[in-house]
Design a protein around this motif. Sequence first.
Motif, PDB file in Angstrom:
ATOM      1  N   PRO A  81       0.816  -1.212   0.000  1.00  0.00           N
ATOM      2  CA  PRO A  81       0.000   0.000   0.000  1.00  0.00           C
ATOM      3  C   PRO A  81       0.852   1.266   0.000  1.00  0.00           C
ATOM      4  O   PRO A  81       1.948   1.291   0.569  1.00  0.00           O
ATOM      5  CB  PRO A  81      -0.800  -0.113   1.309  1.00  0.00           C
ATOM      6  CG  PRO A  81      -0.730  -1.550   1.697  1.00  0.00           C
ATOM      7  CD  PRO A  81       0.571  -2.060   1.173  1.00  0.00           C
ATOM      8  N   SER A  82       0.356   2.298  -0.640  1.00  0.00           N
ATOM      9  CA  SER A  82       1.057   3.576  -0.688  1.00  0.00           C
ATOM     10  C   SER A  82       1.251   4.114   0.728  1.00  0.00           C
ATOM     11  O   SER A  82       0.356   4.034   1.564  1.00  0.00           O
ATOM     12  CB  SER A  82       0.241   4.565  -1.511  1.00  0.00           C
ATOM     13  OG  SER A  82       0.873   5.815  -1.551  1.00  0.00           O
ATOM     14  N   THR A  87       8.281  -2.417   7.885  1.00  0.00           N
ATOM     15  CA  THR A  87       7.677  -3.753   7.837  1.00  0.00           C
ATOM     16  C   THR A  87       6.515  -3.898   8.815  1.00  0.00           C
ATOM     17  O   THR A  87       5.596  -4.678   8.573  1.00  0.00           O
ATOM     18  CB  THR A  87       8.727  -4.838   8.141  1.00  0.00           C
ATOM     19  OG1 THR A  87       9.347  -4.551   9.401  1.00  0.00           O
ATOM     20  CG2 THR A  87       9.790  -4.881   7.059  1.00  0.00           C
ATOM     21  N   ASP A  88       6.533  -3.167   9.927  1.00  0.00           N
ATOM     22  CA  ASP A  88       5.441  -3.308  10.893  1.00  0.00           C
ATOM     23  C   ASP A  88       4.133  -2.722  10.375  1.00  0.00           C
ATOM     24  O   ASP A  88       3.065  -2.987  10.927  1.00  0.00           O
ATOM     25  CB  ASP A  88       5.809  -2.679  12.239  1.00  0.00           C
ATOM     26  CG  ASP A  88       6.111  -1.205  12.127  1.00  0.00           C
ATOM     27  OD1 ASP A  88       6.967  -0.846  11.304  1.00  0.00           O
ATOM     28  OD2 ASP A  88       5.495  -0.399  12.854  1.00  0.00           O
ATOM     29  N   LYS A  89       4.195  -1.935   9.287  1.00  0.00           N
ATOM     30  CA  LYS A  89       2.978  -1.362   8.691  1.00  0.00           C
ATOM     31  C   LYS A  89       2.447  -2.202   7.530  1.00  0.00           C
ATOM     32  O   LYS A  89       1.407  -1.891   6.960  1.00  0.00           O
ATOM     33  CB  LYS A  89       3.257   0.062   8.172  1.00  0.00           C
ATOM     34  CG  LYS A  89       3.768   1.040   9.225  1.00  0.00           C
ATOM     35  CD  LYS A  89       2.721   1.365  10.252  1.00  0.00           C
ATOM     36  CE  LYS A  89       3.214   2.450  11.202  1.00  0.00           C
ATOM     37  NZ  LYS A  89       2.402   2.552  12.414  1.00  0.00           N
ATOM     38  N   LEU A  90       3.170  -3.250   7.166  1.00  0.00           N
ATOM     39  CA  LEU A  90       2.706  -4.114   6.079  1.00  0.00           C
ATOM     40  C   LEU A  90       1.422  -4.835   6.497  1.00  0.00           C
ATOM     41  O   LEU A  90       1.317  -5.292   7.638  1.00  0.00           O
ATOM     42  CB  LEU A  90       3.779  -5.145   5.721  1.00  0.00           C
ATOM     43  CG  LEU A  90       5.037  -4.629   5.012  1.00  0.00           C
ATOM     44  CD1 LEU A  90       6.096  -5.732   4.945  1.00  0.00           C
ATOM     45  CD2 LEU A  90       4.711  -4.119   3.615  1.00  0.00           C
ATOM     46  N   PRO A  91       0.461  -4.970   5.582  1.00  0.00           N
ATOM     47  CA  PRO A  91      -0.777  -5.690   5.914  1.00  0.00           C
ATOM     48  C   PRO A  91      -0.514  -7.136   6.325  1.00  0.00           C
ATOM     49  O   PRO A  91      -1.238  -7.705   7.135  1.00  0.00           O
ATOM     50  CB  PRO A  91      -1.588  -5.644   4.619  1.00  0.00           C
ATOM     51  CG  PRO A  91      -0.991  -4.558   3.801  1.00  0.00           C
ATOM     52  CD  PRO A  91       0.435  -4.435   4.214  1.00  0.00           C
ATOM     53  N   SER A  92       0.533  -7.732   5.759  1.00  0.00           N
ATOM     54  CA  SER A  92       0.909  -9.108   6.097  1.00  0.00           C
ATOM     55  C   SER A  92       2.416  -9.252   5.966  1.00  0.00           C
ATOM     56  O   SER A  92       3.039  -8.640   5.089  1.00  0.00           O
ATOM     57  CB  SER A  92       0.220 -10.095   5.158  1.00  0.00           C
ATOM     58  OG  SER A  92       0.821 -11.380   5.269  1.00  0.00           O
ATOM     59  N   ILE A  93       3.010 -10.070   6.833  1.00  0.00           N
ATOM     60  CA  ILE A  93       4.450 -10.298   6.765  1.00  0.00           C
ATOM     61  C   ILE A  93       4.816 -11.050   5.485  1.00  0.00           C
ATOM     62  O   ILE A  93       5.984 -11.088   5.083  1.00  0.00           O
ATOM     63  CB  ILE A  93       4.948 -11.038   8.026  1.00  0.00           C
ATOM     64  CG1 ILE A  93       6.475 -10.902   8.178  1.00  0.00           C
ATOM     65  CG2 ILE A  93       4.507 -12.488   8.022  1.00  0.00           C
ATOM     66  CD1 ILE A  93       6.973  -9.491   8.289  1.00  0.00           C
ATOM     67  N   PHE A  97       9.213  -9.788   1.373  1.00  0.00           N
ATOM     68  CA  PHE A  97      10.195  -9.864   0.285  1.00  0.00           C
ATOM     69  C   PHE A  97       9.942  -8.834  -0.818  1.00  0.00           C
ATOM     70  O   PHE A  97      10.888  -8.183  -1.272  1.00  0.00           O
ATOM     71  CB  PHE A  97      10.286 -11.293  -0.257  1.00  0.00           C
ATOM     72  CG  PHE A  97      10.864 -12.251   0.749  1.00  0.00           C
ATOM     73  CD1 PHE A  97      12.196 -12.165   1.124  1.00  0.00           C
ATOM     74  CD2 PHE A  97      10.066 -13.216   1.354  1.00  0.00           C
ATOM     75  CE1 PHE A  97      12.729 -13.026   2.078  1.00  0.00           C
ATOM     76  CE2 PHE A  97      10.590 -14.083   2.310  1.00  0.00           C
ATOM     77  CZ  PHE A  97      11.922 -13.991   2.676  1.00  0.00           C
ATOM     78  N   PRO A  98       8.688  -8.626  -1.264  1.00  0.00           N
ATOM     79  CA  PRO A  98       8.452  -7.523  -2.207  1.00  0.00           C
ATOM     80  C   PRO A  98       8.877  -6.172  -1.629  1.00  0.00           C
ATOM     81  O   PRO A  98       9.454  -5.340  -2.336  1.00  0.00           O
ATOM     82  CB  PRO A  98       6.935  -7.559  -2.440  1.00  0.00           C
ATOM     83  CG  PRO A  98       6.514  -8.937  -2.085  1.00  0.00           C
ATOM     84  CD  PRO A  98       7.466  -9.421  -1.044  1.00  0.00           C
ATOM     85  N   PHE A  99       8.603  -5.970  -0.341  1.00  0.00           N
ATOM     86  CA  PHE A  99       8.979  -4.714   0.321  1.00  0.00           C
ATOM     87  C   PHE A  99      10.500  -4.545   0.304  1.00  0.00           C
ATOM     88  O   PHE A  99      11.015  -3.489  -0.070  1.00  0.00           O
ATOM     89  CB  PHE A  99       8.453  -4.717   1.757  1.00  0.00           C
ATOM     90  CG  PHE A  99       8.853  -3.509   2.565  1.00  0.00           C
ATOM     91  CD1 PHE A  99       8.078  -2.359   2.552  1.00  0.00           C
ATOM     92  CD2 PHE A  99      10.005  -3.529   3.345  1.00  0.00           C
ATOM     93  CE1 PHE A  99       8.446  -1.243   3.298  1.00  0.00           C
ATOM     94  CE2 PHE A  99      10.383  -2.419   4.095  1.00  0.00           C
ATOM     95  CZ  PHE A  99       9.593  -1.276   4.069  1.00  0.00           C
TER      96      PHE A  99
END
Length: 476
Positions: A81-82, A87-93, A97-99
Amino acid sequence: MGSTIDSQHVEDQGHVVLFPFMSKGHTIPLLHLSRLFLSRRLRVTIFTTPANRPFINQSLADTSASLISLPFPQSISPEIPSGVESTDKLPSIDLFFPFALTTGHMQPDFERALQTLPRVSFMVSDAFLWWTLDSADKLGFPRFVFYGFNNYAMAVSKVVAENRLLHGPESDDELITVTRFPWIKITRKDFHEALTKDDHDQPSQASEFHMKAAVATNRSFGMIVNSFYELEPVFTDYWNSECEPKAWCVGPLCQVAQDEPHDDHQDKPIWIEWLDEKLEKGSWVLYVAFGTQAELSAEQLQEIAKGLENSNINFLWVIRSKGSEETAAWDINGFEERVKGRGMVVKEWVDQRRILMHESVKGFVSHCGWNSVLESICAGVPILAWPMMAEQPLNARMVVEEIKVGLRVETCDGSVKGFVKSEGLEKMVKELMEGEKGEEVRKKVKEFADLANKAVKEGGSSWLTLQSLIDEMRQH
């Protein structure tokens, strides 16, 4: 960050650039390291992104460190998401890897910013920011790679990979002898699946990332390791005699936080007040926390709650805020009411080190992230190991089998990452807090706490290693 006492020390002794990965668990140790560099009269510049800047600004507000923000790449990976920059703000862990691969698009901005700085003596960047090595090479200064791992995990992983030990057994739970260290037994489940299968035909993002990081590490000048020699001499000696690049043990970096005072008369957190009350009554407390990344199912959370409730042990349980959707699936309010006075549930960020250092805390149920393990060791608090991801299963083996400062939770099927029922948790919580085995590991962890403290003091092993590194860079 302003002109403070630290700025008096910043003479022409060298200039170090630090670039932490966008995750608190990776950032905090490097912020501690920056304080060590400042205390040794080096100029320090830290790179980050706009969303991560406030945390670093606040952490180093009393220092002369410089901070540069680079824009985080947007719209590179459609899954992210924009506005997400950590990493703690990612919707899913699962999006890790894309992050991590997306960060490579920061390289042009990073190099432009580097060219505006005073001459850089050397750089310390996170292993996950593999592309920073190319920048260092272009601009002609050495790069040290920072891994949030220990030498045990690195040495075991290297031996396992070189001897292709994970490709033999049929079962994921079959014990495999680590050839170079035959007293160590591991399973496939101790490793990320990207490392346990061949995917040459269609490499996954995970294997692509691991390969990029590994190649860049091998080409770097050295590795900064958040550990201390006395904790793992066998594995440190193995690495520095048979592997590259050289590992420099300069930790535990969390010991730097000992010198950061707390104003206990102003805004004392409710969880510290609660621990103070328990201490006044002479009651011991079990601390329960699984880091910011672990994703627990509602079913598993419910079993934890039941196990803690039935144990009759005092506990402080930190549930990460991102888990609010999962926690909604079970009656947490009813649970909190039933354990009121004996147990406390916290759903906000806490200063974990401060909790572990509290005199009332006598045990830690932990996912065995390496920062958490070190903080527990430094506080002299034994661990009930419950690994969940990344290198945590190897850390758990080190904690329980190698240095013997903890016990392990009982999973239903006996596997490394299996489901934990309330009965198994209750049994091991009682053993850690009240049993003979708990007393043994409590005694052992206090011995290592003393060694950790000595390692970072002037003349200690980590103090001398850091000085040696700085001296070598001044002559480079």
